[in-house]
Design a protein around this motif. Sequence first.
Motif, PDB file in Angstrom:
ATOM      1  N   ALA A   1     -22.864 -42.710  35.779  1.00 16.24           N
ATOM      2  CA  ALA A   1     -22.515 -41.470  36.493  1.00 16.24           C
ATOM      3  C   ALA A   1     -21.527 -41.783  37.610  1.00 16.24           C
ATOM      4  O   ALA A   1     -20.540 -41.056  37.814  1.00 16.24           O
ATOM      5  CB  ALA A   1     -23.779 -40.817  37.048  1.00 16.24           C
ATOM      6  N   ALA A   2     -21.769 -42.881  38.345  1.00 17.42           N
ATOM      7  CA  ALA A   2     -20.863 -43.242  39.443  1.00 17.42           C
ATOM      8  C   ALA A   2     -19.462 -43.499  38.902  1.00 17.42           C
ATOM      9  O   ALA A   2     -18.456 -43.116  39.498  1.00 17.42           O
ATOM     10  CB  ALA A   2     -21.398 -44.470  40.174  1.00 17.42           C
ATOM     11  N   ASP A   3     -19.404 -44.120  37.718  1.00 12.04           N
ATOM     12  CA  ASP A   3     -18.125 -44.449  37.110  1.00 12.04           C
ATOM     13  C   ASP A   3     -17.346 -43.195  36.700  1.00 12.04           C
ATOM     14  O   ASP A   3     -16.123 -43.215  36.593  1.00 12.04           O
ATOM     15  CB  ASP A   3     -18.398 -45.347  35.893  1.00 12.04           C
ATOM     16  N   ALA A   4     -18.079 -42.090  36.475  1.00 10.65           N
ATOM     17  CA  ALA A   4     -17.417 -40.841  36.057  1.00 10.65           C
ATOM     18  C   ALA A   4     -16.741 -40.136  37.235  1.00 10.65           C
ATOM     19  O   ALA A   4     -15.964 -39.199  37.045  1.00 10.65           O
ATOM     20  CB  ALA A   4     -18.443 -39.912  35.410  1.00 10.65           C
ATOM     21  N   CYS A   5     -17.033 -40.583  38.462  1.00 15.39           N
ATOM     22  CA  CYS A   5     -16.511 -39.891  39.652  1.00 15.39           C
ATOM     23  C   CYS A   5     -15.093 -40.348  39.995  1.00 15.39           C
ATOM     24  O   CYS A   5     -14.684 -41.439  39.618  1.00 15.39           O
ATOM     25  CB  CYS A   5     -17.403 -40.182  40.858  1.00 15.39           C
ATOM     26  N   ASP A   6     -14.377 -39.504  40.745  1.00 18.06           N
ATOM     27  CA  ASP A   6     -13.064 -39.915  41.257  1.00 18.06           C
ATOM     28  C   ASP A   6     -13.232 -41.005  42.305  1.00 18.06           C
ATOM     29  O   ASP A   6     -12.376 -41.871  42.471  1.00 18.06           O
ATOM     30  CB  ASP A   6     -12.364 -38.732  41.943  1.00 18.06           C
ATOM     31  N   ARG A   7     -14.356 -40.923  43.046  1.00 15.61           N
ATOM     32  CA  ARG A   7     -14.551 -41.827  44.194  1.00 15.61           C
ATOM     33  C   ARG A   7     -16.042 -41.895  44.478  1.00 15.61           C
ATOM     34  O   ARG A   7     -16.758 -40.912  44.271  1.00 15.61           O
ATOM     35  CB  ARG A   7     -13.822 -41.232  45.402  1.00 15.61           C
ATOM     36  N   VAL A   8     -16.475 -43.067  44.955  1.00 16.53           N
ATOM     37  CA  VAL A   8     -17.889 -43.227  45.300  1.00 16.53           C
ATOM     38  C   VAL A   8     -18.001 -43.559  46.785  1.00 16.53           C
ATOM     39  O   VAL A   8     -17.268 -44.406  47.292  1.00 16.53           O
ATOM     40  CB  VAL A   8     -18.531 -44.339  44.445  1.00 16.53           C
TER      41      VAL A   8
END
Length: 231
Positions: free
Chosen positions: A206-213
């Motif tokens: 899920a984190a990888d799917a984000c633009d930014r963490v």
Amino acid sequence: MPMAVDVDGVSKTYVTDGVKTPALNAVSLSVGEAEFVGICGPSGSGKSTLLSLIGGLERPDRGQITVFGQDLGALSDSQLIDFRKRHIGFVFQDFYFLEVLSVRKNVALPLRLRRLSRRQIRDSVDTALDLVGLGHVADKRTRYLSGGEKQRAAIARAFIANPGLIICDEPTGQLDRVNARQVLDLLRALSDRGTTVVMVTHDLVAADACDRVILLDKGRVEPAPRQQAHA
Ligand SMILES: Nc1ncnc2c1ncn2[C@@H]1O[C@H](COP(=O)(O)OP(=O)(O)OP(=O)(O)O)[C@@H](O)[C@H]1O
């Protein structure tokens, strides 16, 4: 990029039976419009607290939270409720469905406060349910849906009134890989069409799917890791 969310020097300490638990300590961050941002960090680092402050469900002890240019601290409790209804959609792990009602009626709830005809509500709900792939269960009670279906119904309910900001707490936490992918693809599609998405997650996919963490640790924002220089 215009900012959807500005968190400036925010602190929050819970006090229960005289015991103080610091949850957030001088947190500052910004989220741009249509950005899809993940909030990660160890258990107890303050992720859910940050989400509920950004969503106007709680108020900080110190600092300022601005959502679409509105300082939430300047709003009375009833104004804050009204602001939330107009601008923010919520996707929580506990779905908070009215389980005796159908999927269609649950998803329609945020629209009941708008001056819409039954026909307009029905059309909007049909469109939203088609988008999340749940048209075929529209008349089922939510209690009979699978976990993945419930999560997608929760997303449909969160976006049906077209809020500018959607906040999600562990939306993939209880899902298998296929269902988690569907939920992430839906959130990405919302962001691509201009909705800002802020998601708390422990899940690396899920984190990888984000633009930014954004990383939290012990109530503070961790500095973004520097780019490694390659020899
Ligand atoms: N309502 C509350 N009353 C008292 N303490 C609270 C409350 N909510 C959170 N806390 C405390 O504040 C700290 C931050 O909690 P929070 O739920 O924000 O962390 P989190 O990063 O979301 O954790 P998790 O990943 O386990 O859900 C923790 O020490 C927690 O025990």
